[in-house]
Design a protein around this motif. Structure first.
Motif: not given
Length: 287
Positions: A215-216, A265-268, A271, A218-219, A224, A273
């Protein structure tokens, strides 16, 4: 009696028994008769066979005149996953099965969004199947989205692959000396070729890689947790074993944009990664 001793035609009926125990909570002789067009004695025999295989799996309820699953029932033939039920709904919604031919007796209202129509020429498919089965080349006219000239090319196909929206041919392009995926709906024609040609081993097709996602990071914590639960993650990780040649399609499925120049590397969009985006870029041939 062992499951291996049972013929496939009867094993399918036993899978039907498990399907109804699992998803509808009961199974009786009449359902077997109606689904498979068998006699009452044969239906009784199928139920008895299942009891002999799994004595504690189900119990007879005289009020319902049917068998009901035990509290800890686990199927040994039918899939215990929800996907098995959803496939029945999909086959009915897409017209591959009639209501009578579908396994659920109490089918809920359902609808499925249609995928974009991509027409594949039946002659192209027949020629492709012939080439795969005979390990022979075919000459194809293919329209590419890259703007390359439309001209015949000799291909050595060895597999078909789908990204759930369209079918591809995995083939060795003789003139370019490389393996590529060709969208089947873009073939204008394909003809058998009598010339002998030998393709090298398709290493990207034969090689499997393990794609790891999480899960991202940064969320928010609740987000998450929701993502982890939705994707059935273990220890916060989702691991998918995939052919390296199918990696691009798998990444798309999970909301990534796997084209060179994009930041993996950015979240999809879902959400998610990638745990090791650098390694994934290497698998994609970017590094």
């Amino acid at each position: 009696m062992k499951l291996s001793d049972i013929k496939m035609i009867q094993r399918r009926r036993l899978a039907f028994i498990e399907f109804h125990l699992l998803w509808e909570g009961e199974i009786g002789r009449r359902k077997l008769q109606e689904q498979f067009g068998i006699s009452a004695p044969q239906a009784t025999k199928d139920l008895s066979t299942y009891v002999s295989l799994c004595p504690e799996a189900m119990h007879y309820d005289p009020r319902k005149k049917a068998y009901t699953p035990a509290k800890d029932f686990q199927p040994i033939i039918a899939s215990p996953k929800s996907d098995g039920y959803f496939r029945q709904l999909e086959m009915h919604a897409l017209g591959y099965r009639t209501l009578k031919g579908s396994w659920p007796s109490n089918m809920p209202a359902h609808e499925i969004t249609e995928l974009p129509t991509r027409t594949v020429d039946p002659d192209v498919l027949r020629t492709t199947l012939w080439a795969i089965q005979n390990r022979s080349p075919m000459v194809a006219v293919y329209t590419s989205m890259t703007g390359s000239p439309v001209e015949p090319r000799t291909l050595l196909p060895h597999a078909l692959a789908s990204d759930r929206s369209r079918w591809h041919v995995r083939a060795y392009d003789v003139s370019k000396e490389r393996f590529s995926d060709f969208v089947m709906s873009r073939f204008k024609s394909a003809t058998r070729c009598s010339k002998h040609a030998e393709a090298p081993i398709d290493e990207d097709w034969e090689r499997y890689v393990v794609l790891q996602m999480e899960a991202d990071p940064n969320a928010e914590e609740m987000t998450r947790q929701a993502v982890e639960y939705e994707h059935g993650m273990a220890n916060g990780k989702l691991e998918l074993r995939v052919r390296q040649a199918m990696l691009t399609y798998m990444l798309r499925t999970y909301g990534f944009v796997p084209f060179k120049g994009n930041d993996l590397s950015a979240p999809s969009a879902l959400r998610l990664s990638l745990v090791e985006p650098d390694i994934v870029e290497t698998w994609l041939g970017w590094r």
